[in-house]
Design a protein around this motif. Sequence first.
Motif, PDB file in Angstrom:
ATOM      1  N   ARG A  89       0.717  -1.085   0.010  1.00  0.00           N
ATOM      2  CA  ARG A  89      -0.046   0.050   0.003  1.00  0.00           C
ATOM      3  C   ARG A  89       0.893   1.200   0.045  1.00  0.00           C
ATOM      4  O   ARG A  89       0.565   2.314  -0.681  1.00  0.00           O
ATOM      5  CB  ARG A  89      -0.972   0.001   1.381  1.00  0.00           C
ATOM      6  CG  ARG A  89      -1.605   1.205   1.345  1.00  0.00           C
ATOM      7  CD  ARG A  89      -2.592   1.273   2.548  1.00  0.00           C
ATOM      8  NE  ARG A  89      -1.865   1.256   3.791  1.00  0.00           N
ATOM      9  CZ  ARG A  89      -1.543   2.578   4.340  1.00  0.00           C
ATOM     10  NH1 ARG A  89      -1.661   3.457   3.791  1.00  0.00           N
ATOM     11  NH2 ARG A  89      -0.857   2.532   5.453  1.00  0.00           N
ATOM     12  N   LEU A  90       1.719   1.179   0.806  1.00  0.00           N
ATOM     13  CA  LEU A  90       2.708   2.452   0.839  1.00  0.00           C
ATOM     14  C   LEU A  90       3.447   2.485  -0.522  1.00  0.00           C
ATOM     15  O   LEU A  90       3.766   3.912  -0.698  1.00  0.00           O
ATOM     16  CB  LEU A  90       3.684   2.121   2.303  1.00  0.00           C
ATOM     17  CG  LEU A  90       2.903   2.378   3.397  1.00  0.00           C
ATOM     18  CD1 LEU A  90       4.075   2.056   4.476  1.00  0.00           C
ATOM     19  CD2 LEU A  90       2.202   3.480   3.637  1.00  0.00           C
ATOM     20  N   ASP A  91       3.803   1.488  -0.988  1.00  0.00           N
ATOM     21  CA  ASP A  91       4.437   1.775  -2.217  1.00  0.00           C
ATOM     22  C   ASP A  91       3.765   2.408  -3.317  1.00  0.00           C
ATOM     23  O   ASP A  91       4.067   3.229  -3.936  1.00  0.00           O
ATOM     24  CB  ASP A  91       4.985   0.390  -2.803  1.00  0.00           C
ATOM     25  CG  ASP A  91       6.417  -0.192  -2.228  1.00  0.00           C
ATOM     26  OD1 ASP A  91       7.109   0.700  -1.861  1.00  0.00           O
ATOM     27  OD2 ASP A  91       6.394  -1.265  -2.413  1.00  0.00           O
ATOM     28  N   ARG A  92       2.403   2.019  -3.320  1.00  0.00           N
ATOM     29  CA  ARG A  92       1.449   2.564  -4.394  1.00  0.00           C
ATOM     30  C   ARG A  92       1.079   4.236  -4.012  1.00  0.00           C
ATOM     31  O   ARG A  92       1.238   4.854  -4.609  1.00  0.00           O
ATOM     32  CB  ARG A  92       0.027   1.895  -4.268  1.00  0.00           C
ATOM     33  CG  ARG A  92       0.323   0.505  -4.542  1.00  0.00           C
ATOM     34  CD  ARG A  92      -1.258   0.062  -5.182  1.00  0.00           C
ATOM     35  NE  ARG A  92      -2.109   0.134  -3.814  1.00  0.00           N
ATOM     36  CZ  ARG A  92      -1.894  -0.886  -2.928  1.00  0.00           C
ATOM     37  NH1 ARG A  92      -1.427  -2.104  -3.162  1.00  0.00           N
ATOM     38  NH2 ARG A  92      -2.748  -1.069  -2.008  1.00  0.00           N
ATOM     39  N   GLU A  93       1.129   4.423  -2.679  1.00  0.00           N
ATOM     40  CA  GLU A  93       0.733   5.846  -2.215  1.00  0.00           C
ATOM     41  C   GLU A  93       1.780   6.640  -2.458  1.00  0.00           C
ATOM     42  O   GLU A  93       1.971   7.966  -2.813  1.00  0.00           O
ATOM     43  CB  GLU A  93       0.257   5.831  -0.723  1.00  0.00           C
ATOM     44  CG  GLU A  93      -1.053   5.398  -0.531  1.00  0.00           C
ATOM     45  CD  GLU A  93      -1.637   5.367   0.704  1.00  0.00           C
ATOM     46  OE1 GLU A  93      -1.055   5.914   1.494  1.00  0.00           O
ATOM     47  OE2 GLU A  93      -2.647   4.699   0.918  1.00  0.00           O
ATOM     48  N   ARG A  94       3.101   6.078  -2.191  1.00  0.00           N
ATOM     49  CA  ARG A  94       4.309   6.967  -2.263  1.00  0.00           C
ATOM     50  C   ARG A  94       4.646   7.446  -3.927  1.00  0.00           C
ATOM     51  O   ARG A  94       4.616   8.472  -3.939  1.00  0.00           O
ATOM     52  CB  ARG A  94       5.528   6.244  -1.893  1.00  0.00           C
ATOM     53  CG  ARG A  94       6.615   7.112  -1.686  1.00  0.00           C
ATOM     54  CD  ARG A  94       7.813   6.485  -1.396  1.00  0.00           C
ATOM     55  NE  ARG A  94       8.663   5.509  -2.144  1.00  0.00           N
ATOM     56  CZ  ARG A  94       8.440   4.198  -2.255  1.00  0.00           C
ATOM     57  NH1 ARG A  94       7.861   3.484  -1.012  1.00  0.00           N
ATOM     58  NH2 ARG A  94       9.219   3.388  -2.991  1.00  0.00           N
ATOM     59  N   ARG A  95       4.281   6.559  -4.687  1.00  0.00           N
ATOM     60  CA  ARG A  95       4.506   6.848  -6.104  1.00  0.00           C
ATOM     61  C   ARG A  95       3.351   7.978  -6.393  1.00  0.00           C
ATOM     62  O   ARG A  95       3.901   8.955  -7.226  1.00  0.00           O
ATOM     63  CB  ARG A  95       4.030   5.573  -6.842  1.00  0.00           C
ATOM     64  CG  ARG A  95       5.333   4.691  -7.107  1.00  0.00           C
ATOM     65  CD  ARG A  95       4.906   3.704  -8.193  1.00  0.00           C
ATOM     66  NE  ARG A  95       3.855   2.742  -7.915  1.00  0.00           N
ATOM     67  CZ  ARG A  95       3.865   1.568  -7.537  1.00  0.00           C
ATOM     68  NH1 ARG A  95       5.119   1.212  -6.951  1.00  0.00           N
ATOM     69  NH2 ARG A  95       2.841   0.804  -7.348  1.00  0.00           N
ATOM     70  N   ALA A  96       2.229   7.830  -6.006  1.00  0.00           N
ATOM     71  CA  ALA A  96       1.243   9.076  -6.154  1.00  0.00           C
ATOM     72  C   ALA A  96       1.681  10.245  -5.400  1.00  0.00           C
ATOM     73  O   ALA A  96       1.642  11.481  -6.085  1.00  0.00           O
ATOM     74  CB  ALA A  96      -0.094   8.427  -5.900  1.00  0.00           C
ATOM     75  N   ASP A  97       1.880  10.034  -4.406  1.00  0.00           N
ATOM     76  CA  ASP A  97       2.320  11.362  -3.612  1.00  0.00           C
ATOM     77  C   ASP A  97       3.457  12.073  -4.075  1.00  0.00           C
ATOM     78  O   ASP A  97       3.392  13.291  -4.296  1.00  0.00           O
ATOM     79  CB  ASP A  97       2.503  11.003  -2.019  1.00  0.00           C
ATOM     80  CG  ASP A  97       1.218  10.542  -1.279  1.00  0.00           C
ATOM     81  OD1 ASP A  97       0.175  10.932  -1.717  1.00  0.00           O
ATOM     82  OD2 ASP A  97       1.235   9.898  -0.117  1.00  0.00           O
TER      83      ASP A  97
ATOM     84  N   LEU B  14       4.861  11.799  -7.098  1.00  0.00           N
ATOM     85  CA  LEU B  14       4.444  12.488  -8.390  1.00  0.00           C
ATOM     86  C   LEU B  14       3.765  13.987  -8.284  1.00  0.00           C
ATOM     87  O   LEU B  14       3.983  14.704  -8.981  1.00  0.00           O
ATOM     88  CB  LEU B  14       3.602  11.556  -9.348  1.00  0.00           C
ATOM     89  CG  LEU B  14       3.525  12.009 -10.547  1.00  0.00           C
ATOM     90  CD1 LEU B  14       4.607  12.005 -11.417  1.00  0.00           C
ATOM     91  CD2 LEU B  14       2.355  10.823 -11.178  1.00  0.00           C
ATOM     92  N   SER B  15       2.713  13.672  -7.391  1.00  0.00           N
ATOM     93  CA  SER B  15       2.014  14.913  -7.344  1.00  0.00           C
ATOM     94  C   SER B  15       2.861  16.020  -6.570  1.00  0.00           C
ATOM     95  O   SER B  15       2.662  17.232  -6.856  1.00  0.00           O
ATOM     96  CB  SER B  15       0.896  14.621  -6.009  1.00  0.00           C
ATOM     97  OG  SER B  15       0.212  15.760  -5.745  1.00  0.00           O
TER      98      SER B  15
END
Length: 514
Positions: free
Chosen positions: A468-476, A478-479
């Motif tokens: 989950r953190l891997d997915r959210e880190r990529r999105a965060d 990038l933003s």
Amino acid sequence: MMGSENDEDSHLHASKEEMESLFLRDDNGSHHLSPPPIIVTPADSDPLSLPPNGGTSYIEPPSYADVFFSPFDDSDDSSDTLSRSPSSSSSSDYIKITVSSPQKEQEAASSMLSGGSTYVTYLITTRTNLPEYKGSDFTVRRRFRDVVALADRLAESYKGFCIPPRPDKSVVESQVMQRQEFVEQRRVALEKYLRRLAAHPVIRCSDELKVFLQVEGKLPLTLQMGTGVASRVLDGGVSVVEVAQPARSGRDLFRLFKELRQSVSNDWGGAKPAVVEEDKEFLEKKEKMHDLEKEIINASQQAETLVKAQQDMGETMGELGLAFIKLTKFENEEAVFNSQRARANDMKNLATVAVKASRFYRELNSQTVKHLDTLHDYLGVMMAVQGAFANRSSALLTVQTLLSEVSSLEGRAEKLEAASSKVFGGDKSRIKKIEELKETIKATEDAKNVAIRDYERIKENNRSEVERLDRERRADFLSMMKGFVVNQVGYAEKMANVWAKVAEETSQYNRESS
């Protein structure tokens, strides 16, 4: 370009007022890196997600500044980097928590005494349409002690999960509680903490958080709950009956000594434990997380350096504007020829642009802090990851200790049986001890099985949390990068535009010199 002296005086007066507003500071003169929530540009309108048309420059019209930076201070309290969980809920689901209205209250025990102990409570308002909360709004008052109790409960109930760390308790709290800025900083920190809990796909549905947000009145300071079978066995002296009864919470010294002995045995190369951490994928991920933490720390330090540099640049540009304002005044007072007045007017224009540029640097710095603060947020995430991994290590140590305990008990039982068999008719006292040992072995076996299941559960929690953190880190991230770049481009364009205007106005000097 020339205007009347009255016009010049009015412009000069406006510039002075603008410069006075430029240098406002906090009471302690400090620069804060805890800004309002980050502004996240929607992906479908983010210019970096769109290719340039026909190779057109990014700073050609329509400009970034006009499109994305008007007004500059638009903010959405719900856009905190870690206050959403895209993987766990649809865009129509929301839970928004606000912390407001701090007020002092007095301890009941000392209410009759003048100057008795006081504390601050905060109004916590929850708006949600989530079915877990029955889609209602709630308002409760909580003190910081209640938040500490909530954090302790979550840490006990959700081992293996990356639970956001709560705000620290100030070691000089009693001395600084009277200061309004401390209360405000704590209010902001509590709101951020509760929003992160609500963003967690598992914690947001927990009974602990729902009770905290919904139930009015005071909450118990500690969670009264029995420890698991494994813990109770390690606490010492259990029987099958005792295992079924509630036990004291916390880690008893006897249990702590047993696990410490097992840990020392592991470290000093004693008998190899029956269960060891052999998940190579997990060990590699753990090492990568450690490396990631070091890189985030470094990036965070560089972000602070950039913020300081932009702040210094803005202040220096403002000081330049003030210097030219004073020079303009001198030139006007001493002017005899029209050329001197023209030069004074150009200086006034330069001063005005320097003031505008200084303001742009301040606005840019505010936006930079909002976006790069994601790095600071992820330092807290790394702390949560460490806590989740520590849960796994602790659970493994419990399994190892119980396995060692079972082996030791079985060895003692075998020795007693061998000694008893040498006595004709058996040794009644030894037989009784053997029966007691068998009961203890059974209870310890049960505890071992529970500990193994807990360990496997925590392992699975670790695995799902890291994903989950891997997915959210990529999105965060990038933003964060998109927002940072867009702000740099937009403000660079704004500053370039105001300086280009001055350059055009002063181009006559080039023509005259040629």
